[in-house]
Design an enzyme around this catalytic site. Structure first.
Site, mmCIF file in Angstrom:
data_model
loop_
_atom_site.group_PDB
_atom_site.id
_atom_site.type_symbol
_atom_site.label_atom_id
_atom_site.label_comp_id
_atom_site.label_asym_id
_atom_site.label_seq_id
_atom_site.Cartn_x
_atom_site.Cartn_y
_atom_site.Cartn_z
ATOM 1 C CG ASP A 1 32.923 69.519 65.769
ATOM 2 O OD1 ASP A 1 32.380 70.534 65.334
ATOM 3 O OD2 ASP A 1 32.621 68.934 66.716
ATOM 4 C CG ASP B 1 33.852 64.380 69.608
ATOM 5 O OD1 ASP B 1 34.418 65.568 69.190
ATOM 6 O OD2 ASP B 1 32.899 63.976 69.051
ATOM 7 C CG HIS C 1 36.440 69.811 69.770
ATOM 8 N ND1 HIS C 1 37.340 69.183 68.944
ATOM 9 C CD2 HIS C 1 35.113 69.167 69.500
ATOM 10 C CE1 HIS C 1 36.428 68.459 68.158
ATOM 11 N NE2 HIS C 1 35.325 68.330 68.852
ATOM 12 C CG HIS D 1 34.837 64.339 64.494
ATOM 13 N ND1 HIS D 1 36.181 64.734 64.852
ATOM 14 C CD2 HIS D 1 34.034 64.932 65.726
ATOM 15 C CE1 HIS D 1 36.153 65.909 65.479
ATOM 16 N NE2 HIS D 1 34.696 65.862 66.095
#
Length: 911
Positions: free
Chosen positions: A123, A13, A349, A11
């Site tokens: 997420d 980010d 996000h 994941h």
């Protein structure tokens, strides 16, 4: 027999607790290792690249020599990409931004010839209710997500199955229109298969726990294990680890899988008793602390910048560029893509939520500025292209001394009236005519000629004139060197009435006024007296404490106590608001304010209200100790400092001639830390529900939280507005980029809008100080209070239309008095439909057709009618702008029935 589907992923980010370039440094290492592993180990079948194609751009910017190698692995299905451009926060980015994200993700993936058709939301801090409908329109029938249904707590701990809306990790997820997809929850989070041991003893302990955990929630024998986590490096020995597991568990089939195979297997084994969940997934059946909704108020200045730029792109630049293209001007698709992608780099996000380290958010400001400049350039080019075709020749008849025409554009989806300001250069002297200082003196020496503002009918328009003096300017011709000049400038402010939707109206400043100019144009003026404002719809009285009492004159309803300011301490973090233990609150209620009339122009009148608030300078000294020791924020005992700092809040209250809402703006210099400032708007509506503008829907939400909820705060996300109404009365509060509100359980159904939240730390899994999240800076906030009658949806829909109009800036452009092929007043695209909300108009680069989108605000079927001059065909499309069924046309008009809550896109062809 059970099958363990192990899906390798990371994941990613893009930026978070480290700045972007540091994260990218790690990304390049990961991608290099991944491709080496794929080529070394044929048993390492595939890797899911987190559903976002921007990773490819970020990697290849550093490793352009690896593109062919990367493309080969993607084509072979071993690196799985798409469907998004970035993993956005769905609630903090606009409806159209969510669509552009899907469009550009698909477009980028198509370049590699492969695309993962899974709605991937690992997420997101809650999921939009219209996601199933959007996904289905894009040909995607399955969504996987990590939040919104299950109670996910600190470090992703989960509760017992009985606490969930669904007993399984698999469920059916429906949008408000009834569209449904298979929803798969990461019930054990997206790291439940990370770092699989190769050692048999360690593997036995690992898999005993993991198989039990996954089996606890799965409705089928197919168990999902996500082999990765946040920025997780590739597990290069996974093949060996799988072989170890196979020996230990002969009754379990271990497969290095991918989402396509896993979802196919799950669908073939689903039970008949799957739960159906509907609409938004916001973790409402939880204790209420970890919904992360307060990211909507973290670093509000970022949300305001995002609002400005995405509005410019989707509501101004795109439609104007489409109109200009219909007149032969090239469509700037390449610039729009660059502008959108630059903006969307701020939409992950951890970025738009304002929950990263300070370095991340400094870089975001630059991206917002860059994207905004791109949008402004597109708008400027498009306006010039359009006005070159507008017939303004008649204005020459109205002034013997000269005419200076300009055109006012309304790119909202509704006819619009309101106050407009325009700057005009009424005389220029180019540097080619002499020294700049001499030219400036000559212009300055000339008296400003008497003149009048006239509309397209030749009627004089009441206005305010400001002489801006002599200013430097320049032209940038496309075929010549730059042309600097000194110019005499004026600013005109006036009421523009009845500007067509998706169109324009022409005006001019004329001097040497001729007899052809008529009088009497304008509108019923705003009356200002004492401490009051009044137009034909509203009466506003300002009380001693600066609060407003507003009468909605059509119904006679009175709304009292509007605009009180409330300041509380905050010892939470960038994710979560937590009031200080002492509960200390500072309020303007009952405190005398300074009030003065600052504008009385007929078409608009304004008061300034100055509140002088003494705010605790920060939390007390305990907070820093609690942060350093990682005291859970729910257990923090810090209070507010006894030391205070003066904060003057200047609130401007405006009423326009035909305005159905009270315009309120606040400006202040924040000098305090660890606090939250809100504006309170009591509605006195008696109802258990309220509504808020969300992604392609006006979402209905419960005001009273679920029984499990124990957080004293119940804040929610909004875009354009939040509103409350009952059988008798209603109030809608619109805003510009203020995305957090709460409807208080105070007996008055008060809408509380957050204007500022100041926090000291990132929060989450470590200690990351974020001093710039205190927002010690000059701050502004803009709202519009729209009272209306209750008794049904139709009154509320009119208020929502007003709120949507309020979002979009007027556009003005000066031109010459000249003949043209377009009339002086014109709408490029006309439509009608009760309860239909206009969303966008753009050009499809693939087909060259206009793509026009709305959504039905109501839950019942409505009729939509459209008219586009010169159109020879209408057809329904999906969000990916594909051609579907044709729509019957009468002349240049088309009509169709729209299902309740349906998102409808029409293609309009002209060829």
């Amino acid at each position: 027999m059970k099958t363990a589907h192990i899906i390798s992923h990371t994941h990613w980010d893009r930026e978070w607790y480290l700045p972007f370039e540091t994260h990218r440094h790690l990304l390049v290492k990961l991608m290099d290792t991944l491709m080496d592993t794929l080529e070394r180990d044929p048993e390492f079948r595939s890797f899911h690249l987190d559903g976002q194609t921007i990773i490819l751009d970020d990697y290849l910017a550093i490793r352009p020599d690896r593109k062919e190698r990367l493309a080969r692995h993607i084509a072979e299905g071993r690196i799985v990409i798409g469907p998004w451009y970035v993993l956005q926060d769905e609630f903090l980015t606009s409806s159209e931004a969510n669509v552009r994200n899907l469009q550009y993700g698909h477009r980028d993936a198509a370049k590699y010839g492969a695309l993962c058709k899974i709605g991937y939301f690992p997420d997101s801090f809650g999921n939009m209710g219209q996601a199933p409908q959007l996904l289905l329109q894009a040909g995607i029938d399955t969504a996987v997500f990590g939040r919104g249904v299950t109670p996910t707590g600190f470090n992703n701990t989960v509760g017992e199955p009985g606490e969930y809306e669904s007993p399984y990790s698999e469920m059916m997820w429906q949008s408000p229109d009834g569209s449904g997809v298979l929803g798969i929850l990461f019930a054990n989070w997206y790291c439940n298969g990370m770092e699989v041991p190769t050692d048999p003893e360690a593997a036995k302990a690992y898999w005993d726990a993991k198989l039990s955990g996954a089996g606890k929630y799965a409705s089928t024998p197919h168990l999902l294990f996500m082999n990765g986590c946040d920025h997780q490096p590739v597990q290069t020995d996974l093949s060996e680890a799988i072989r170890t597991a196979e020996k230990l568990y002969p009754d379990v089939s271990f497969v290095h899988s991918n989402f396509e195979d896993y979802v196919k297997a799950v669908k073939e084994s689903l039970p008949a008793d799957l739960s159906v969940i509907r609409g938004e997934l916001r973790s409402q059946r939880t204790a209420g602390w970890y919904t992360l909704v307060n990211t909507a108020s973290s670093r509000i200045y970022l949300k305001q910048m995002n609002h400005r730029v995405q509005t410019l792109l989707e509501k101004v630049a795109e439609p104007l560029a489409a109109f200009a293209s219909s007149l032969g001007h090239p469509y700037p698709g390449h610039w729009l893509e660059y502008g959108w992608k630059t903006l969307m780099q701020n939409h992950p996000h951890d970025s738009i939520c304002g929950c990263s380290v300070d370095e991340v958010h400094r870089e975001m400001v630059t991206r917002f500025e860059k994207s905004g400049q791109v949008a402004e350039n597109i708008v400027g080019d498009s306006l010039q292209a359009i006005v070159s075709h507008v017939d303004t020749s008649k204005f020459a008849e109205y002034g013997d001394g000269g005419a200076h025409p300009f055109v006012v554009f309304n790119t909202s989806g509704w006819v619009r009236s309101g106050t407009v300001s325009v700057e005009l250069t009424i005389e220029r002297k180019y540097f080619s005519a002499g020294a700049p200082d001499r030219l400036a003196r000559e212009l300055k020496a000339k008296p400003l000629p008497a003149g009048s503002l006239v509309d397209d009918r030749g009627a004089a328009v009441p206005h305010t004139l400001e002489d801006l003096g002599v200013q430097f300017g320049y032209d940038l011709p496309e075929d010549r060197f730059r042309q600097p000049y000194m110019g005499r400038k004026i600013r005109l402010t006036f009421h523009a009435s009845g500007v067509p939707s998706l169109g324009y109206r022409s005006f001019a400043w004329v001097t040497g006024i001729s007899a052809a100019v008529a009088s009497g144009s304008g509108c019923e003026p705003v009356a200002a007296s004492g401490r009051g404002l009044e137009n034909r719809y509203l009466k506003v009285e300002i009380e001693n404490d600066g609060s407003l009492t507003v009468t909605e004159k059509t119904s006679g309803l009175v709304f009292a106590g509007l605009g009180i300011l409330e300041d509380t301490g905050d010892v939470g973090n960038e994710y979560i608001y937590k009031q200080t233990a002492d509960g200390a609150t500072v309020t303007t209620k009952g405190q005398a304010a300074d009030i003065r009339l600052i504008e009385d122009a007929g078409y608009r009148a304004s008061f300034e209200i100055v509140h002088r608030m003494d705010i605790p300078v920060s939390a007390d000294e305990r907070l820093q100790t609690e942060i350093e020791e990682m005291t859970p924020f729910t257990m923090r005992e810090a209070g507010r400092s006894q030391e205070t700092v003066r904060m003057d809040i200047r609130v401007t209250v405006r009423l326009e001639a035909e305005g159905r809402g009270v315009l309120v703006s606040a400006a202040f210099d924040n000098k305090a830390k660890d606090h939250r400032l809100r504006m309170l708007v009591p509605t006195d509506a008696v109802t258990a529900v309220h509504r808020a503008d969300s992604i392609f829907e006006v979402a209905q939400r419960d005001t009273e939280p679920a029984a499990e909820w124990n957080n004293p705060s119940n804040c929610q996300h909004q875009h354009a507005f939040a509103g409350v109404y009952d059988d008798a009365r209603g109030m809608t509060v619109a805003n510009h980029g203020l995305q957090e509100y709460e409807v208080l359980r105070d007996g008055r159904s008060t809408i509380a809008v957050t204007l500022l939240r100041s926090t000291a730390e990132l929060g989450d899994w470590g200690v990351f100080h974020t001093p710039e999240a205190q927002c010690l800076r000059a701050c502004t906030a803009e709202l519009c209070l729209i009272p209306h009658a209750g008794g049904g949806e139709e009154h509320a829909y009119a208020a929502y239309e007003e709120a949507y109009r309020y979002q979009i800036p007027w556009q003005t452009v000066q031109t010459e008095a000249a003949a043209g092929t377009l009339p002086s007043v014109h709408s490029f695209f006309e439509w009608s439909g009760k309860a239909m909300a206009f969303s966008s108009l753009k050009l499809s680069e693939e087909s060259g057709d206009w793509m026009v989108r709305w959504f039905n605000m109501s839950g019942s079927e409505r009729n939509l009618r459209c008219l586009a001059s010169g159109a020879n065909g209408f057809y329904k499309s999906g969000v990916l702008e594909d051609r579907r069924e044709a729509i019957e046309v009468e002349g240049s008009a088309a009509s169709l029935a729209v299902r309740g809550s349906e998102i409808v896109t029409l293609g309009v062809s002209f060829a």
